[in-house]
Design an enzyme around this catalytic site. Structure first.
Site, PDB file in Angstrom:
ATOM      1  N   VAL A   1       0.702  -1.120   0.044  1.00  0.00           N
ATOM      2  CA  VAL A   1      -0.012  -0.030   0.044  1.00  0.00           C
ATOM      3  C   VAL A   1       0.874   1.319   0.048  1.00  0.00           C
ATOM      4  CG1 VAL A   1      -1.600   1.247   1.332  1.00  0.00           C
ATOM      5  CG2 VAL A   1      -2.006  -1.068   1.263  1.00  0.00           C
ATOM      6  N   GLU A   2       1.877   1.088   0.786  1.00  0.00           N
ATOM      7  CA  GLU A   2       2.522   2.429   0.812  1.00  0.00           C
ATOM      8  C   GLU A   2       3.517   2.850  -0.555  1.00  0.00           C
ATOM      9  OE1 GLU A   2       3.269   4.681   3.035  1.00  0.00           O
ATOM     10  OE2 GLU A   2       2.363   3.808   4.680  1.00  0.00           O
ATOM     11  N   SER A   3       4.276   1.492  -1.179  1.00  0.00           N
ATOM     12  CA  SER A   3       4.860   2.139  -2.242  1.00  0.00           C
ATOM     13  C   SER A   3       4.689   1.109  -3.316  1.00  0.00           C
ATOM     14  CB  SER A   3       6.415   1.997  -1.890  1.00  0.00           C
ATOM     15  OG  SER A   3       6.729   0.682  -1.568  1.00  0.00           O
TER      16      SER A   3
END
Length: 207
Positions: free
Chosen positions: A95-97
Site C-alpha cells: 500500500v505504501e509504495s
C-alpha cells in the site's frame, strides 16, 4: 536415478569363438533389454516431474511469496521484531509504495516504507531508498508504535494492529488525541486496504 542396462546391440557375442560368426541373439534377451531401458527412462522422467518429490507445504521454510524475492526474509524479520503479523507488514509495504524502492510521495515520504525525513532520521540507518534498510526501519517504527498505542488499552490484538497502522499513516499523536483511529477518510481507507490485502494477496506470508 541412473539405470544400468546391458548393451542390447551385441547380445550373445561374448561366447563366439575365433573366426566364428556371432550367433543371433535371442529375441527374448533383446525384448528384456528394451524393457529395462524403457523402465529406466520412465524412472528418470518420473523423478524429474515438477512437484513429484517436493516436501509438503508447512515442512519447509516459511513462505514469503508474493513478496518480491530479495526482501522476503527482511519482511519476516521486521514482523518478528515488531510483533505485527507478516501478512500485515507485507501488505503495508504494498500500500505504501507498491514495492517501488524509489517511490516518493507528494508529501516527501521516501522509499519502500515511505518514511518522511524526520522519521527516517530517528528510525532509519543509511539510505531510505535501500529496500532492506527501509524494511528494517519499518519494523523498528511498528514496534515503537505498538508501545505508544498500548496506552489506549486495545481490547484485542486485531484492534491493536489497526491502531498501529492508523498511527503509521496519520501519526501517533492523532491516534492518541482521538483515542482511536482518527476520523480521517484517508487513514480509515489505509487500514481497510491493508487488512484486505493481508487477508487475500498476502494471507500465506509467513505461514
Amino acid at each position: 536415478m541412473a539405470t544400468t542396462v546391458l548393451d542390447p546391440a551385441r547380445p550373445g557375442t561374448e561366447h563366439a569363438g575365433p573366426g566364428e560368426p556371432a550367433p543371433r541373439g535371442s529375441p527374448w534377451i533383446l525384448l528384456a533389454s528394451v524393457l529395462l531401458l524403457l523402465i529406466g527412462t520412465g524412472g528418470l522422467f518420473h523423478a524429474n516431474t515438477p512437484g513429484c518429490c517436493e516436501p509438503p507445504l508447512g515442512d519447509g521454510p516459511r513462505r514469503t511469496a508474493p513478496v518480491p524475492e530479495p526482501w522476503g526474509d527482511d519482511v519476516l524479520a521486521a514482523a518478528e521484531f515488531s510483533g505485527i503479523p507478516p501478512g500485515i507488514v507485507a501488505a503495508q509495504l504494498d500500500v505504501e509504495s507498491r514495492w517501488d524502492p524509489r517511490a516518493v510521495s507528494h508529501a516527501g515520504a521516501q522509499g519502500l516504507a515511505q518514511f518522511v525525513p524526520d522519521t527516517w532520521e530517528r528510525y532509519g540507518r543509511g539510505d531510505p531508498f535501500d529496500p532492506r534498510a527501509a524494511i528494517r526501519a519499518q519494523g523498528l517504527y511498528l514496534k515503537d508504535l505498538r508501545r505508544m498505542v498500548q496506552g489506549l488499552a486495545p481490547a484485542t490484538a486485531r484492534e491493536e494492529v489497526d491502531l498501529v497502522l492508523a498511527a503509521y499513516n496519520a501519526g501517533p499523536t492523532a491516534v492518541l488525541r482521538h483515542g482511536g483511529i482518527p476520523p480521517f477518510a484517508e487513514t480509515r481507507g489505509y487500514v481497510a486496504q491493508i487488512r484486505e490485502l493481508a487477508a487475500t494477496t498476502y494471507a500465506e506470508v509467513g505461514a
